[in-house]
Design an enzyme around this catalytic site. Structure first.
Site, PDB file in Angstrom:
ATOM      1  N   LYS A 240      20.466  13.590  15.518  1.00  0.00           N
ATOM      2  CA  LYS A 240      19.650  13.214  14.655  1.00  0.00           C
ATOM      3  C   LYS A 240      20.060  13.724  13.408  1.00  0.00           C
ATOM      4  O   LYS A 240      20.756  15.167  13.373  1.00  0.00           O
ATOM      5  CB  LYS A 240      18.485  13.870  14.875  1.00  0.00           C
ATOM      6  CG  LYS A 240      17.502  13.532  16.061  1.00  0.00           C
ATOM      7  CD  LYS A 240      16.103  14.215  16.171  1.00  0.00           C
ATOM      8  CE  LYS A 240      15.257  13.285  17.527  1.00  0.00           C
ATOM      9  NZ  LYS A 240      14.118  14.142  17.676  1.00  0.00           N
TER      10      LYS A 240
ATOM     11  N   GLU B  75       0.434  10.432  27.529  1.00  0.00           N
ATOM     12  CA  GLU B  75      -1.018  10.603  27.070  1.00  0.00           C
ATOM     13  C   GLU B  75      -1.745  10.204  28.455  1.00  0.00           C
ATOM     14  O   GLU B  75      -2.995  11.060  28.597  1.00  0.00           O
ATOM     15  CB  GLU B  75      -1.353   9.496  25.968  1.00  0.00           C
ATOM     16  CG  GLU B  75      -0.779   9.714  24.743  1.00  0.00           C
ATOM     17  CD  GLU B  75       0.488   8.804  24.560  1.00  0.00           C
ATOM     18  OE1 GLU B  75       1.085   8.959  23.375  1.00  0.00           O
ATOM     19  OE2 GLU B  75       0.882   8.308  25.490  1.00  0.00           O
TER      20      GLU B  75
ATOM     21  N   ARG C  39      -4.166   4.951  24.697  1.00  0.00           N
ATOM     22  CA  ARG C  39      -3.115   4.720  25.767  1.00  0.00           C
ATOM     23  C   ARG C  39      -3.715   5.614  26.981  1.00  0.00           C
ATOM     24  O   ARG C  39      -3.351   5.068  28.061  1.00  0.00           O
ATOM     25  CB  ARG C  39      -1.939   5.380  25.341  1.00  0.00           C
ATOM     26  CG  ARG C  39      -1.281   5.178  23.964  1.00  0.00           C
ATOM     27  CD  ARG C  39       0.116   5.227  23.952  1.00  0.00           C
ATOM     28  NE  ARG C  39       1.147   4.096  24.476  1.00  0.00           N
ATOM     29  CZ  ARG C  39       2.386   4.253  24.550  1.00  0.00           C
ATOM     30  NH1 ARG C  39       2.984   5.247  23.858  1.00  0.00           N
ATOM     31  NH2 ARG C  39       3.012   3.256  25.088  1.00  0.00           N
TER      32      ARG C  39
END
Length: 615
Positions: free
Chosen positions: A278, A364, A392
């Site tokens: 990253k 979730e 979700r």
């Protein structure tokens, strides 16, 4: 404009370059991306990490005919730049400009709209099956990060895909080094070898020969897995039915192009493990990738933000401070987040109470049932979750929590419109999908202090409770240091007027007051969506000619609908106007402009009410 990048208007132009020019193009693209995002804000670190991979994919694959499906979409700026939207980057996430995520109606190269995680493998598999059904020699590629790979949906898709003879490539972009810590020349060499036609031919031929001797076939399969397992972590994916290749260096252009070129010739489900960094190539983002995941405008020379420091605390900070304070009073409190510690304001809590903090990953559904299990056995879970991500886990909320009337508090962040992040992240529907569920208390604060009070109220309530609050800062209300609760189901009269009464829910109280000052209208801060203060509603109906409800939620099934149902149940006929979010997805832009477009600012509210009175 840099020399190579200026020549790329589409991947067709990219494929005209000599392979030796690709590394220079990556350098130019990285410099352009840093400059561009510094002017607009947006996602940075994740995009810097996939520049070589993006170039290699478009160089090897015949896009857009071959399908690239990017998971979540945080890492698609290089993709957008290479697919004809370089100049459009100046309008990124602005009203009328290009979206921060892939969007099908924005470009034919955006094969699948994203924004939520872990959907790429399912979508790409569907595309691969569609190509096979139509007899097309088309390749489908899903690019998914190691974070998104924690979600159950990704594994459901892997399980299905591995059992189907489709030309699907799954690329795991491992940018947290969470699976493979060391990638070097040997891994790159092995990946090229294992993705080659000779290896694949021997592998497939050997399996056919051994089919007639099952015990020997099983022995050979295990021997192959153990041989790979000594140098690669791919046994899990092999068990799913994929041919695992990697890990390889995601910044080594030659290895990427060679490996992808080999894989494109292979048949059946393939899995390529790519390790990237990253923030690659920009030291501030390399040193602090979390800080540079999503950024406001910044100085590209030093990485320092150019945004004005917000003096008022955000609702997210209000929640984080409250959680620490409440935890100090009750050892049963536990905090749960589905991979959104920083975004949901749990950093202080995680540091102060590490044994009571649980980040369950991008999961979730699991987060809510995990909380339900805790609540069954004496703990008091607080689940910090964005409104858009709570969607979700709807079944788990109904079946595992509300049906059993369990003691769980939902701290629902980013309720309402969310500005530049657009419709994929807007919390437009939570009031509608929550209020139809039995055994739940639903609250919406109008300011920061009321948010703190409601969190306390919901936590101390025995049963399921939800507090939904908006993104960003409040109105600057003084915040009490104590943990005060309010009476459940009790509204608050904040302005007495004549003829017109505005029933404001949550964030809409301030624009309602602004409009009421011009209209001499009554304003009620409703505070509770469930249970409604029916007594106050009926009193207002008796003393006013018109009732107006205002909410930052979809009109269908929302708080205004609840008021209408209340009046109907008591056989009250009254002029009622419901204001809220219209029945379409609202594109990205500034929060203020979005509210104005929906008629939810002072001007829009006054205009709507004046029209009601005149009619």
């Amino acid at each position: 404009m840099t020399s190579l990048l200026s020549r790329i208007q589409s991947p067709t132009d990219l494929r005209k370059l000599d392979r030796s020019q690709l590394k220079a193009l990556a350098t130019e693209l990285r410099a352009f991306l840093i400059h561009s995002v510094s002017q607009t804000g947006g996602h940075l670190a994740s995009n810097l990490g996939v520049i070589e991979l993006t170039i290699a994919l478009h160089y090897v694959y015949n896009t857009p005919d071959d399908r690239l499906v990017w998971d979540v979409g945080h890492q698609t700026y290089p993709h957008k730049i290479l697919t004809g939207r370089r100049e459009g980057m100046a309008t990124l996430r602005k009203a009328g400009g290009i979206a921060g995520f892939p969007k099908r109606d924005e470009s034919e190269y955006d094969t699948f709209g994203t924004g939520h995680s872990s959907t790429s493998i399912s979508a790409a598999l569907g595309m691969a099956v569609a190509a096979k059904a139509q007899g097309l020699d088309r390749r489908s590629v899903a690019i998914i990060g190691d974070g998104a790979m924690t979600a159950g949906m990704a594994f459901e898709a892997l399980n299905n895909a591995g059992d189907m003879d489709t030309n699907l490539l799954v690329i795991l972009n491992d940018n947290d080094m969470s699976i493979s810590n060391n990638v070097g020349a040997l891994n790159n060499y092995l990946a090229r070898l294992m993705s080659g036609k000779l290896y694949d031919s021997v592998r497939r031929s050997g399996k056919k020969v051994l089919d007639i001797i099952p015990p020997v076939k099983e022995f050979a399969r295990r021997a192959e897995e153990h041989a790979k397992g000594m140098m690669t972590p791919g046994t899990l994916f092999e068990e799913f039915g994929f041919n695992y290749i990697g890990p390889i260096d995601g910044h080594d252009m030659d290895t990427l192009v060679d490996t992808l070129s080999n894989i494109r010739q292979l048949q059946g489900p393939q899995f390529l493990h790519v390790v990237t960094q990253k923030g690659k190539g920009y030291s501030p983002a390399e040193d602090n990738p979390n800080k540079y995941h999503g950024v406001s405008k910044f100085d590209p020379q030093n990485g320092h933000s150019l945004a004005q420091n917000e003096q008022r605390p955000t609702y997210t900070q209000i929640f984080g401070d409250w959680l620490v304070d409440m935890a100090a009073t009750d050892s049963r409190l536990v905090g749960i987040t589905p991979a959104m510690c920083d975004g949901s304001g749990l950093n202080r809590f995680a540091e102060a109470y590490p044994q009571r903090y649980f980040d369950v990953g991008i999961a979730e559904q699991h987060a809510l049932t995990f909380a339900a299990g805790m609540a069954c056995d004496g703990l008091k879970p607080v689940v910090a979750i964005y409104s858009t991500f709570l969607q979700r886990a709807y079944d788990q909320l109904i079946h595992d929590i509300a049906l059993q009337d369990l003691d769980v508090l939902l701290a629902i962040d980013r309720a309402g419109l969310v500005g530049a992040d657009g419709p994929t992240h807007a919390g437009s529907f939570d009031l509608s999908f929550l209020r139809c569920i039995p055994n739940i208390v639903i609250m919406a604060p109008s300011d920061e202090n009321e948010c703190r009070q409601m969190l306390t109220t919901g936590y101390l309530h025995t049963g399921t409770a939800a507090v939904r609050y908006p993104r960003g800062s409040g109105i600057g209300a003084p915040i009490s240091k104590t943990l005060e609760r309010i009476e459940i189901g009790k509204a608050q009269l904040v302005r007495q007027g004549k003829k017109v009464a505005i029933l404001a829910f949550g964030s809409m109280l301030q624009p309602a007051l602004d409009a009421a000052a011009s209209l001499d209208a009554t304003v009620v801060n409703m505070r509770f969506i469930k249970p409604l203060d029916e007594t106050t509603i009926l009193e207002i109906a008796r003393s006013h000619d018109h009732i107006v409800t205002i909410e930052e939620n979809a009109l269908m099934g929302g708080a205004g609908a609840a008021v209408m149902e209340c009046l109907q149940a008591h056989h009250v006929v009254k002029s009622v106007l419901c204001l809220g979010l219209p029945d379409h997805f609202i594109e990205h832009g500034s929060h203020e402009a979005m509210l104005a477009a929906c008629g939810l600012d002072k001007t829009g509210i006054c205009t709507a009410i004046e029209k009601l009175i005149s009619e």
